[in-house]
Design an enzyme around this catalytic site. Structure first.
Site, PDB file in Angstrom:
ATOM      1  N   ARG A   1      -1.114  -1.802   9.322  1.00  0.00           N
ATOM      2  CA  ARG A   1      -0.011  -1.667   8.377  1.00  0.00           C
ATOM      3  C   ARG A   1       1.193  -0.948   8.964  1.00  0.00           C
ATOM      4  NH1 ARG A   1      -4.121   0.596   3.879  1.00  0.00           N
ATOM      5  NH2 ARG A   1      -5.167  -1.356   3.384  1.00  0.00           N
TER       6      ARG A   1
ATOM      7  N   GLY B   1      -0.521   6.472   3.540  1.00  0.00           N
ATOM      8  CA  GLY B   1      -0.829   7.851   3.184  1.00  0.00           C
ATOM      9  C   GLY B   1      -2.194   8.102   2.602  1.00  0.00           C
ATOM     10  N   ASP B   2      -3.087   7.118   2.652  1.00  0.00           N
ATOM     11  CA  ASP B   2      -4.390   7.310   2.017  1.00  0.00           C
ATOM     12  C   ASP B   2      -5.532   7.456   3.021  1.00  0.00           C
ATOM     13  OD1 ASP B   2      -4.676   4.743   3.006  1.00  0.00           O
ATOM     14  OD2 ASP B   2      -5.491   3.901   1.150  1.00  0.00           O
TER      15      ASP B   2
ATOM     16  N   THR C   1      -9.023  -0.564   5.977  1.00  0.00           N
ATOM     17  CA  THR C   1      -9.496  -0.967   7.299  1.00  0.00           C
ATOM     18  C   THR C   1     -10.355   0.108   7.946  1.00  0.00           C
ATOM     19  OG1 THR C   1      -7.490  -2.289   7.574  1.00  0.00           O
ATOM     20  CG2 THR C   1      -8.763  -1.796   9.551  1.00  0.00           C
ATOM     21  N   SER C   2      -9.957   1.367   7.802  1.00  0.00           N
ATOM     22  CA  SER C   2     -10.710   2.435   8.456  1.00  0.00           C
ATOM     23  C   SER C   2     -12.137   2.507   7.928  1.00  0.00           C
ATOM     24  CB  SER C   2     -10.008   3.779   8.266  1.00  0.00           C
ATOM     25  OG  SER C   2      -9.997   4.168   6.906  1.00  0.00           O
TER      26      SER C   2
ATOM     27  N   HIS D   1       0.821  -1.208   0.000  1.00  0.00           N
ATOM     28  CA  HIS D   1       0.000   0.000   0.000  1.00  0.00           C
ATOM     29  C   HIS D   1       0.856   1.260   0.000  1.00  0.00           C
ATOM     30  CE1 HIS D   1      -3.891  -2.000   0.572  1.00  0.00           C
ATOM     31  NE2 HIS D   1      -3.214  -2.868   1.282  1.00  0.00           N
TER      32      HIS D   1
ATOM     33  N   ASP E   1      -1.364   8.892  15.605  1.00  0.00           N
ATOM     34  CA  ASP E   1      -2.056   7.959  14.726  1.00  0.00           C
ATOM     35  C   ASP E   1      -3.136   8.687  13.947  1.00  0.00           C
ATOM     36  OD1 ASP E   1      -2.866   5.160  13.879  1.00  0.00           O
ATOM     37  OD2 ASP E   1      -4.729   5.899  14.782  1.00  0.00           O
ATOM     38  N   ALA E   2      -3.148   8.502  12.631  1.00  0.00           N
ATOM     39  CA  ALA E   2      -4.106   9.220  11.788  1.00  0.00           C
ATOM     40  C   ALA E   2      -5.545   8.842  12.121  1.00  0.00           C
ATOM     41  CB  ALA E   2      -3.808   8.926  10.314  1.00  0.00           C
ATOM     42  N   GLY E   3      -5.789   7.581  12.441  1.00  0.00           N
ATOM     43  CA  GLY E   3      -7.146   7.158  12.785  1.00  0.00           C
ATOM     44  C   GLY E   3      -7.653   7.803  14.054  1.00  0.00           C
TER      45      GLY E   3
END
Length: 452
Positions: free
Chosen positions: A416, A272-273, A317-318, A97, A429-431
């Protein structure tokens, strides 16, 4: 939930992402192709779902991969690649990814690279294995001529190890936009796996054997279920449904504005997505919520439809996590009654339970759960103390933001980013960040609704 028997099988072939003794924690890379091929061939042969699952798990247990990259991929619209590799170096153990490698070494010759790739995988050769299926995979912008040269050296190494190579594949199968590099996947064959690996297939990326007869596709996509319909709802619940749709619209707008920043945060140790996924998912959820409102749906149905659309369109996943969270939250609501403060608080707990049950993440794993748990616990505590929902929500949103900020000091244990733990330290963490953002937007909406 629709009565369809579904089995979940994570592919875990990447030897760089976890040691052999904890192989269940590994991520899936180009081994996806092999495992899916075995599962598809088993299904094509008419085997039962139980047998298809058994064979797919068996294939996964006997599949290993390792990859190297010479340059990162560039997301559409981005100014530069997700990561770079120093001149004269190659990154080892990359993710498909766009995740960077776990370490770097000096670029090797084809012969030495073949020894590196095969050596990592032969170390996990099952006792007695004599046959192997091999896939040498380009990552997006590797010339086929270079892959063929490398394959010659790889085949020599495998033959020298006493292995018979069965129907090898060399080309681009599992790519990551314009990433430069390659990966080698090996499937240790036994009698039943060899038959399924050799079985004919006719897919755009992989064709072998006698072409399978198929009916031509049409340009028109037909929804077999027809337009989505909803059960009866009270006027009070319909009004609540309209509020939910407006709230999701606000969330979608905020995530659209934050897309670039969320992607930047995610790129430190991920692909990065995250920003793109959150923007796509929330936009789809808003469209679905509006459609449900027009169809006369109540509050529970509006939120459930939004969750399903988020999961369907976001990807990654998000997307699945957010879809499940909204769908679980909707179970606390009703199409007969107006949404109550108590139902909102109860729904937050259902969402948390659903997310942790599916993703198995816990506080400290550096995921959105690090922000979701304090949010839910604070919301429940403040509500139980008698504070109005607006105030309780604001306190919960603050707790979520503080927890999201604190993830900078954590190392990821799931997902990941886990193989790139060191690169993640110092960055949130971006999430967790996006969850805290959504909590703030929802809090502002509640304040405006209470004031109006």
């Amino acid at each position: 939930s629709e009565g369809i028997d579904v089995r979940i099988l994570p592919v875990t072939d990447d030897v760089a992402s976890a040691p052999a003794e904890t192989s269940a924690k590994r991520r899936g890379i180009a081994g996806d192709l092999v495992v899916f091929k075995i599962a598809g061939a088993a299904a094509e042969a008419g085997k039962s779902l139980d047998e298809v699952e058994r064979l797919a798990r068996h294939a996964n247990d006997r599949t290993v991969s390792f990859g190297v990259a010479f340059g990162g991929c560039t997301l559409p619209g981005a100014a530069g690649p997700l990561f770079t590799v120093p001149k004269g170096q190659m990154a080892l153990g990359l993710g498909i990814h766009g995740e960077p490698g776990v370490s770097e070494e000096t670029i090797a010759t084809a012969s030495d690279l073949a020894k590196l790739l095969t050596g990592k995988l032969l170390a996990e050769r099952p006792e007695g294995s004599r046959k192997v299926a091999a896939v040498l995979n380009g990552l997006g912008s590797t010339k086929y001529e270079e892959l063929f040269v490398l394959w010659t050296a790889v085949a020599r190494q495998l033959n020298d190890a006493g292995l018979e190579i069965v129907d090898p594949e060399c080309g681009e199968f599992i790519t990551s936009l314009d990433m430069q590099g390659c990966s080698l996947t090996l499937l240790w064959l036994d009698e039943e796996l060899e038959a399924l690996w050799r079985a004919p297939t006719d897919a755009p990326v992989l064709r072998k054997g006698v072409i399978i007869a198929a009916e031509p596709a049409t340009d028109e996509i037909v929804d077999a279920d027809g337009p989505q319909s909803f059960g009866p709802a009270s006027d009070a619940s319909k009004e609540s449904g309209k509020c939910i749709a407006r709230l999701i619209g606000n969330i979608a707008e905020a995530l659209k504005e934050a897309e670039e920043e969320l992607g930047r945060i995610d790129a430190f140790a991920g692909d990065g997505d995250h920003g793109q996924g959150m923007r796509r998912g929330s936009a789809a959820a808003f469209d679905a919520a509006q459609t449900a409102v027009v169809a006369g749906a109540g509050a529970a149905s509006v939120l459930a439809a939004a969750g399903d659309a988020w999961a369907d369109r976001a990807g990654g996943t998000s997307g699945a996590i957010w879809g499940l969270a909204l769908r679980s939250w909707s179970n606390a609501l009703s199409d007969e009654d107006k949404v109550s403060d108590a139902a909102i608080v109860k729904g937050s707990r259902l969402a948390l339970d659903g997310v942790t049950r599916l993703g198995r993440a816990r506080v400290g794993d550096k995921t959105l759960v690090d922000a979701l748990v304090p949010f839910v616990e604070t919301l429940e505590r403040e509500s139980a103390a008698g504070r109005p929902l607006v105030e309780a929500w604001d306190a919960a949103a603050k707790a979520a933001q503080e927890a999201a900020d604190a993830t900078s000091a954590l190392t990821p244990k799931l997902g990941r980013a886990r193989p790139l733990a060191e690169k993640s330290i110092g960055h949130p963490d971006a999430g967790a960040v996006s969850l805290a953002l959504v909590a703030r937007v929802a809090g502002a909406f509640l304040r405006e609704a209470a004031a109006g």
